[in-house]
Design a protein around this motif. Structure first.
Motif, PDB file in Angstrom:
ATOM      1  N   CYS A 159       0.834  -1.216   0.000  1.00  0.00           N
ATOM      2  CA  CYS A 159       0.000   0.000   0.000  1.00  0.00           C
ATOM      3  C   CYS A 159       0.861   1.255   0.000  1.00  0.00           C
ATOM      4  CB  CYS A 159      -0.935  -0.012   1.209  1.00  0.00           C
ATOM      5  SG  CYS A 159      -2.154  -1.341   1.200  1.00  0.00           S
ATOM      6  N   LYS A 217       0.907   4.179  -2.897  1.00  0.00           N
ATOM      7  CA  LYS A 217       0.700   5.597  -2.615  1.00  0.00           C
ATOM      8  C   LYS A 217       1.845   6.440  -3.168  1.00  0.00           C
ATOM      9  CE  LYS A 217      -1.939   4.913   1.664  1.00  0.00           C
ATOM     10  NZ  LYS A 217      -1.938   5.111   3.140  1.00  0.00           N
ATOM     11  N   ASP A 227      -9.380   2.245  -1.558  1.00  0.00           N
ATOM     12  CA  ASP A 227      -9.538   0.990  -0.818  1.00  0.00           C
ATOM     13  C   ASP A 227      -9.632  -0.206  -1.755  1.00  0.00           C
ATOM     14  OD1 ASP A 227      -9.421   2.214   1.623  1.00  0.00           O
ATOM     15  OD2 ASP A 227     -11.586   2.438   1.834  1.00  0.00           O
ATOM     16  N   TYR A 229      -6.087  -0.991  -2.884  1.00  0.00           N
ATOM     17  CA  TYR A 229      -5.267  -1.629  -1.859  1.00  0.00           C
ATOM     18  C   TYR A 229      -5.660  -3.095  -1.670  1.00  0.00           C
ATOM     19  CZ  TYR A 229      -4.236   3.262  -0.761  1.00  0.00           C
ATOM     20  OH  TYR A 229      -3.881   4.592  -0.827  1.00  0.00           O
ATOM     21  N   THR A 265      -3.443  -6.571  -2.513  1.00  0.00           N
ATOM     22  CA  THR A 265      -2.936  -7.346  -1.371  1.00  0.00           C
ATOM     23  C   THR A 265      -3.733  -8.600  -1.080  1.00  0.00           C
ATOM     24  OG1 THR A 265      -4.263  -5.988   0.139  1.00  0.00           O
ATOM     25  CG2 THR A 265      -1.986  -5.294  -0.278  1.00  0.00           C
TER      26      THR A 265
END
Length: 579
Positions: free
Chosen positions: A156, A160, A214, A217, A221
């Motif tokens: 994450c 970013k 969200d 992410y 993952t």
């Protein structure tokens, strides 16, 4: 003897005659008495009628303006006959007087929460990205086969960082000066309409932007069985880059419009924009609000106030650059900056004061709001937290720091020219100062949040396991926040059988887990699944003790339970949803 007998007989004959005379005399006396009484009553009635007529004439003669004024001036009443009503009115006045103080406490706490999440993008995020890249590059040398390349949090962070770099490159092609002159050439009414449209668009972008991030992410993952499944990250990544870029452009137009209003000659546009804040009172005060709705509005106000402060900083930087960083020009901008801040604070105070008055909400509710925000902070610092703190603030308040930080970096790099080794040393010192400010702010916020959580009796909720976890009954574990030095209890994790007695904030040593290898660590419930605050409303749940048809009827008759303060879902339009 005969004479005696004759006299007796004559006496007996005379006796009834005497009795008849006596009866006639009594009857005559009664008739005369009745006649006399009737005559007396007639005369009395006659005299009573005369007296009433005389009283009426006298009362009519007494009706005068002087007597009416005297009665009005000397008329009295007693407030204690309706003591409950007047006591309630007095409490409402006291509540309205307490609202500014309690509201500003919440606003100040929320401001530092937003500041902490905002400084994270400039200070710790680059360092975390650098550590993740170093770990990725040194992984082949370590010979660790079968282990994931990066941890989910590191993935994450890298995403970013890449988004920020790509959006900054795209923002470098946007000409701020051309945008300024393009907006300056429009009429005042057009600019007023544009500014209102930008505010609505900002709320819509904020409501949808965090969902996009969200989704990215989680897609990057989540466990995947096939390598082909990783291709799905690409469209989510492109959507996230597009969102951050468009949101940054939107905030730039907002800041440019505010800059035009500051530099207008008659300040008419600035006055119209500030008066627009008072329209918000009309749209909010006369609606029905529950505690949860007021909490969402408070979070939206915190985010809006912090965003306005950053916009004012951008406007001051652009104006100072145009005047060659002349400090005298700063005092020229100072009255306008104070007017913007004062109008924002006044509107918030008036709005919340009347909302609490019309909906019978006490001022103590703002203490519960602070405790809820503090619970977010403390729970996100646990060892097994499932979200980053900045993302938690984004979901709760609708504040997404990436676009705003990107715009500030773009403005600072275009306004400040860095030349020579001395300038680089100044930049390095400034960066170290920002890191120090971030660390100090985080420590103070964490300690203050622990105090708020302890005062609200919410410590045990940090250790409650999720519904899917299997817990065992064990003796009560020591509370997280049982004494004033709360930070020390957050630094050392002690794991008992099935219960976590303290949460790890900064360091997570693994050797403590050897004592109980089979222990179950509950996940953090910091954002989407919150527990209730102890405000006396826990007893309002629907409990049906009846069985059969009666129980079913009671279930249908009972209304749906209201959402509690900590069970509020995400914002719809930056928290301005009215259920």
């Amino acid at each position: 003897k005969m004479a005696d007998s004759l006299a007796a007989a004559q006496g007996e004959e005379n006796e009834p005659e005497k009795e008849g005379k006596e009866r006639r005399m009594e009857g005559g006396s009664e008739s005369r008495g009745s006649k006399e009484t009737s005559e007396v009553t007639e005369t009395l009635g006659f005299y009573d009628k005369k007296k009433v007529q005389k009283d009426k004439k006298r009362s009519l003669s007494d009706l005068s303006l002087a007597r009416f004024m005297g009665a009005e001036l000397t008329r009295g009443y007693f407030l204690e006959h309706n003591e409950a009503k007047y006591t309630e009115r007095r409490e409402r006045v006291y509540t309205c007087l307490r609202i500014p103080k309690e509201l500003e406490k919440l606003m100040l706490f929320g401001f530092f929460l937003c500041l902490d999440a905002f400084l994270y993008v400039f200070t710790l995020l680059p360092l975390r990205v650098l550590l993740a890249l170093v770990h990725l590059l040194t992984l082949p040398c370590c010979g660790l086969s079968g282990s994931p390349l990066l941890q989910p949090a590191q993935v994450c962070d890298v995403l970013k960082g890449v988004i920020m770099v790509l959006c900054y490159i795209m923002m470098s092609y946007v000409d701020y000066s051309m945008m300024y002159h393009l907006i300056r050439g429009q009429s005042v009414i057009k600019l007023y309409i544009i500014y209102n449209m930008l505010e609505v668009a900002d709320r819509l972008f904020s409501s949808f932007g965090q969902d996009i991030l969200d989704a990215l992410y989680w897609t990057a993952t989540e466990p995947k069985e096939k390598k082909r499944a990783h291709i799905g990250v690409v469209p989510h990544f492109l959507m996230a880059v597009l969102y951050v870029f468009l949101h940054a452009i939107l905030i730039m137009v907002q800041a440019t419009t505010l800059n035009v209003a500051f530099n207008s000659h008659n300040k008419s546009l600035l006055t119209i924009m500030m008066s627009n804040n008072f329209v918000e009172i009309k749209g909010s005060v006369f609606k029905k609000f529950e505690k949860n709705n007021l909490f969402q509005m408070s979070n939206s106000d915190i985010k809006e106030r912090f965003t306005n402060y950053v916009l004012l900083l951008i406007v001051c930087l652009r104006n100072m650059e145009q005047f060659s960083w002349n400090p005298d020009h700063l005092w020229v901008l100072f009255p306008d900056v104070v007017m913007v801040i004062a109008s924002e604070v006044t509107v918030d105070v008036v709005k919340h004061a009347f909302i609490t008055k019309f909906n019978d909400i006490t001022a103590d509710v703002y203490g519960e709001y602070r405790a809820s925000l503090a619970f977010d902070l403390v729970s996100s610092r646990q060892k097994n937290a499932y979200t980053d703190y900045s993302d938690s603030v984004s979901r709760r308040m609708g504040f997404i720091p990436l676009p705003l930080a990107l715009l500030l970096i773009r403005v600072v790099t275009s306004s400040v020219k860095i030349q020579g080794s001395l300038s680089f040393m100044c930049v390095l010192l400034f960066y170290l100062g920002m890191i120090s400010l971030k660390v100090l702010n985080s420590i103070v916020l964490l300690g203050t949040s622990c105090v708020f959580v302890k005062e609200a009796n919410m410590e045990e909720k940090l250790f409650q396991s999720p519904p899917s976890a299997v817990t065992h009954t064990t003796p009560s574990s020591p509370l997280l926040l049982s004494h004033p030095p709360l930070l020390s209890s957050l630094l050392i994790p002690i794991v008992e059988e099935g219960v976590v007695s303290s949460a790890s904030v900064t360091c997570q040593p693994t050797n403590h887990q050897q004592e109980s290898p089979a222990s179950t660590l509950p996940t953090s419930q910091s954002d989407d699944h919150f527990l209730t605050t102890p405000d006396g409303e826990d007893g309002d749940k629907d409990i049906s003790a009846a069985t059969g048809e009666e129980g079913e009827g009671l279930k249908h008759r009972n209304p749906a339970p209201k959402k509690d303060l900590l069970e509020i879902d995400r914002f719809t339009i930056c928290g301005n949803r009215i259920d």
